[in-house]
Design a protein around this motif. Structure first.
Motif, PDB file in Angstrom:
ATOM      1  N   UNK A  40     -58.578  60.468   8.168  1.00 40.67           N
ATOM      2  CA  UNK A  40     -57.337  61.175   8.073  1.00 40.67           C
ATOM      3  C   UNK A  40     -57.163  62.543   8.570  1.00 40.67           C
ATOM      4  N   UNK A  41     -56.171  63.350   8.850  1.00 38.13           N
ATOM      5  CA  UNK A  41     -56.176  64.886   9.280  1.00 38.13           C
ATOM      6  C   UNK A  41     -56.714  65.441   8.306  1.00 38.13           C
ATOM      7  N   UNK A  42     -57.882  66.320   8.638  1.00 33.93           N
ATOM      8  CA  UNK A  42     -58.342  67.501   7.541  1.00 33.93           C
ATOM      9  C   UNK A  42     -57.226  68.352   7.416  1.00 33.93           C
ATOM     10  N   UNK A  43     -57.319  69.087   6.119  1.00 33.88           N
ATOM     11  CA  UNK A  43     -56.402  70.189   5.847  1.00 33.88           C
ATOM     12  C   UNK A  43     -56.732  71.405   6.750  1.00 33.88           C
ATOM     13  N   UNK A  94     -56.834  56.257   3.121  1.00 37.44           N
ATOM     14  CA  UNK A  94     -57.720  57.697   2.732  1.00 37.44           C
ATOM     15  C   UNK A  94     -56.915  58.913   2.825  1.00 37.44           C
ATOM     16  N   UNK A  95     -56.893  59.799   1.864  1.00 36.52           N
ATOM     17  CA  UNK A  95     -56.310  60.949   1.591  1.00 36.52           C
ATOM     18  C   UNK A  95     -56.634  61.908   2.796  1.00 36.52           C
ATOM     19  N   UNK A  96     -55.792  62.935   3.070  1.00 37.86           N
ATOM     20  CA  UNK A  96     -56.049  63.915   3.664  1.00 37.86           C
ATOM     21  C   UNK A  96     -57.389  64.474   3.404  1.00 37.86           C
ATOM     22  N   UNK A 153     -48.454  65.817  14.008  1.00 37.37           N
ATOM     23  CA  UNK A 153     -49.461  64.920  14.287  1.00 37.37           C
ATOM     24  C   UNK A 153     -50.351  64.539  13.145  1.00 37.37           C
ATOM     25  N   UNK A 154     -50.161  64.852  11.888  1.00 34.40           N
ATOM     26  CA  UNK A 154     -50.826  64.429  10.908  1.00 34.40           C
ATOM     27  C   UNK A 154     -50.755  63.055  10.527  1.00 34.40           C
ATOM     28  N   UNK A 155     -52.292  62.477  10.460  1.00 35.93           N
ATOM     29  CA  UNK A 155     -52.294  61.166  10.192  1.00 35.93           C
ATOM     30  C   UNK A 155     -52.976  60.786   8.915  1.00 35.93           C
ATOM     31  N   UNK A 156     -52.811  59.474   8.490  1.00 35.62           N
ATOM     32  CA  UNK A 156     -53.538  59.018   7.366  1.00 35.62           C
ATOM     33  C   UNK A 156     -54.094  57.629   7.867  1.00 35.62           C
ATOM     34  N   UNK A 157     -55.447  57.390   7.303  1.00 34.84           N
ATOM     35  CA  UNK A 157     -55.972  56.311   7.899  1.00 34.84           C
ATOM     36  C   UNK A 157     -56.384  55.270   6.768  1.00 34.84           C
ATOM     37  N   UNK A 160     -57.455  56.275  -3.069  1.00 36.72           N
ATOM     38  CA  UNK A 160     -58.833  56.649  -3.808  1.00 36.72           C
ATOM     39  C   UNK A 160     -58.939  57.863  -4.431  1.00 36.72           C
ATOM     40  N   UNK A 161     -60.110  57.939  -5.081  1.00 39.32           N
ATOM     41  CA  UNK A 161     -60.254  59.223  -6.040  1.00 39.32           C
ATOM     42  C   UNK A 161     -61.451  60.188  -5.473  1.00 39.32           C
TER      43      UNK A 161
END
Length: 381
Positions: A104-107, A97-99, A47-51, A70-71
């Motif tokens: 986006x799903x947090x680590x 948005x990166x994890x 279920x990992x998602x990226x926004x 992004x950085x």
């Protein structure tokens, strides 16, 4: 680079300094940006998602789509100005948005454990997994939005992947992992992938040695911890009066003191923009640790995605570019020279280079029209 114990001291500090700072696990209202669309795409079986935010399709039926990453400490909103220009220029712009960044799903705890003290094998698996997630995102976006592949004449259609600053490792991991996804996805992306843009990486972000002259507020222990991140936000968005760049001499670069001919980019943000784009939470610490601890993986992905002919042949239409401003941070210019040297050592022709006059690390914020033109020009090569 910061030692782990030093990094940990930043965690409570960032929340004291920025009560608006939001961890990736917290919901955030996305401010209205005209007609910009937004959503998430599932990129993993768990279920990992990226926004993402999306400028939407332009009027033409076949167009180029840019995917931008992004950085450090600045989320997808940092691209909003250039994103707004793309639709009227016949292109589409998607900022991801990166994890560990909002929506986006947090680590997971297990993933953070790998970031902090994983084995080399575990970190390689972690890096590959993040790359596969981004490949999956693009593959799913292509299908969901009905994007056109690269046209027969090469003039329209397809996608370009942009990594900016500390966002570079994710696109490089994606391209470097193209041989790790199913053959059906490889073939799909081969018909779409027309460009990889590396924008303003530092040498260590590519897994390359850090110059002895390197300096940043986050690594200067003479700064009070409470001042490090606020000073970094000003410093990293500043302009620098560099010396004679034709000498390719690291000592000609201004490593510490910004110039005064133009104000830092962060001063051009309204309070609302600052609060929604600048995120100085634990994601900053996790980002820095991935640079500190993942050197071999960063280097491998950089080499694979740029100079490995087996990988490059799987994406035969992909053209690689490196963008840097001539009044930007010294580490960006140092990396520019490093990649030039590596490109020459590999026989040349693997990477194209754009040293852009009068722009800093935040070209897409302060000079969005110039950024748009540079991105579009990469498609025409």
């Amino acid at each position: 680079m910061l030692q782990f114990t030093r990094l940990l001291t930043l965690v409570p500090t960032v929340f004291l300094l920025f009560p608006h700072a939001i961890s990736a696990s917290s919901p955030r209202l996305v401010s209205s940006r005209g007609s910009t669309l937004s959503g998430t795409i599932t990129v993993g079986q768990n279920g990992t998602e990226l926004f993402y935010t999306d400028s939407g399709p332009p009027a033409s039926d076949s167009y180029v789509t840019f995917f931008a990453v992004h950085g450090l400490g600045f989320d997808e909103g940092i691209f909003q100005k250039v994103q707004a220009l793309m639709q009227t220029s016949g292109a589409r712009f998607v900022a991801i948005n990166r994890r560990d960044y909002p929506h986006s799903t947090p680590y997971s705890a297990a993933e953070i454990s790998v970031i902090i003290n994983g084995t080399d094998s575990e970190r390689t698996q972690f890096s590959t997994a993040r790359g596969v997630e981004l490949l999956t995102f693009m593959s799913q976006f292509i299908v969901q939005k009905g994007l056109s592949p690269i046209s027969a004449d090469g003039l329209t259609g397809g996608i370009v992947l942009i990594g900016w600053s500390l966002g570079n490792p994710l696109p490089l991991a994606a391209v470097g992992s193209i041989d790790k996804v199913p053959s059906s996805m490889q073939k799909q992306l081969a018909s779409y992938m027309r460009g990889l843009i590396m924008q303003e990486p530092a040498p260590n972000i590519l897994g390359l040695p850090t110059p002895a002259q390197n300096w940043a507020p986050l690594i200067d222990t003479s700064f009070p911890a409470v001042d490090q991140i606020p000073m970094f936000n000003i410093w990293v968005t500043s302009y620098f009066q560099q010396g004679d760049l034709s000498t390719r001499d690291l000592n000609q670069l201004s490593w510490v003191v910004p110039a005064v001919f133009r104000e830092p980019s962060i001063f051009n943000m309204t309070p609302s923009q600052f609060n929604s784009i600048v995120l100085n939470g634990t994601n900053v610490v996790n980002d820095l640790l991935t640079v500190l601890n993942f050197g071999p993986q960063l280097l491998l992905n950089y080499q694979q995605s740029n100079f490995n002919t087996t990988i490059r042949n799987l994406l035969p239409s992909m053209r690689n570019s490196l963008i840097c401003g001539d009044v930007s941070l010294a580490f960006s210019i140092a990396a520019f020279w490093d990649v030039e040297d590596d490109n020459e050592a590999a026989g040349g022709g693997f990477v194209s280079f754009d040293l852009v006059e009068g722009v800093n690390h935040f070209i897409h914020w302060d000079n969005p029209e110039t950024a748009k033109n540079v991105y579009l020009a990469s498609v025409e090569r």
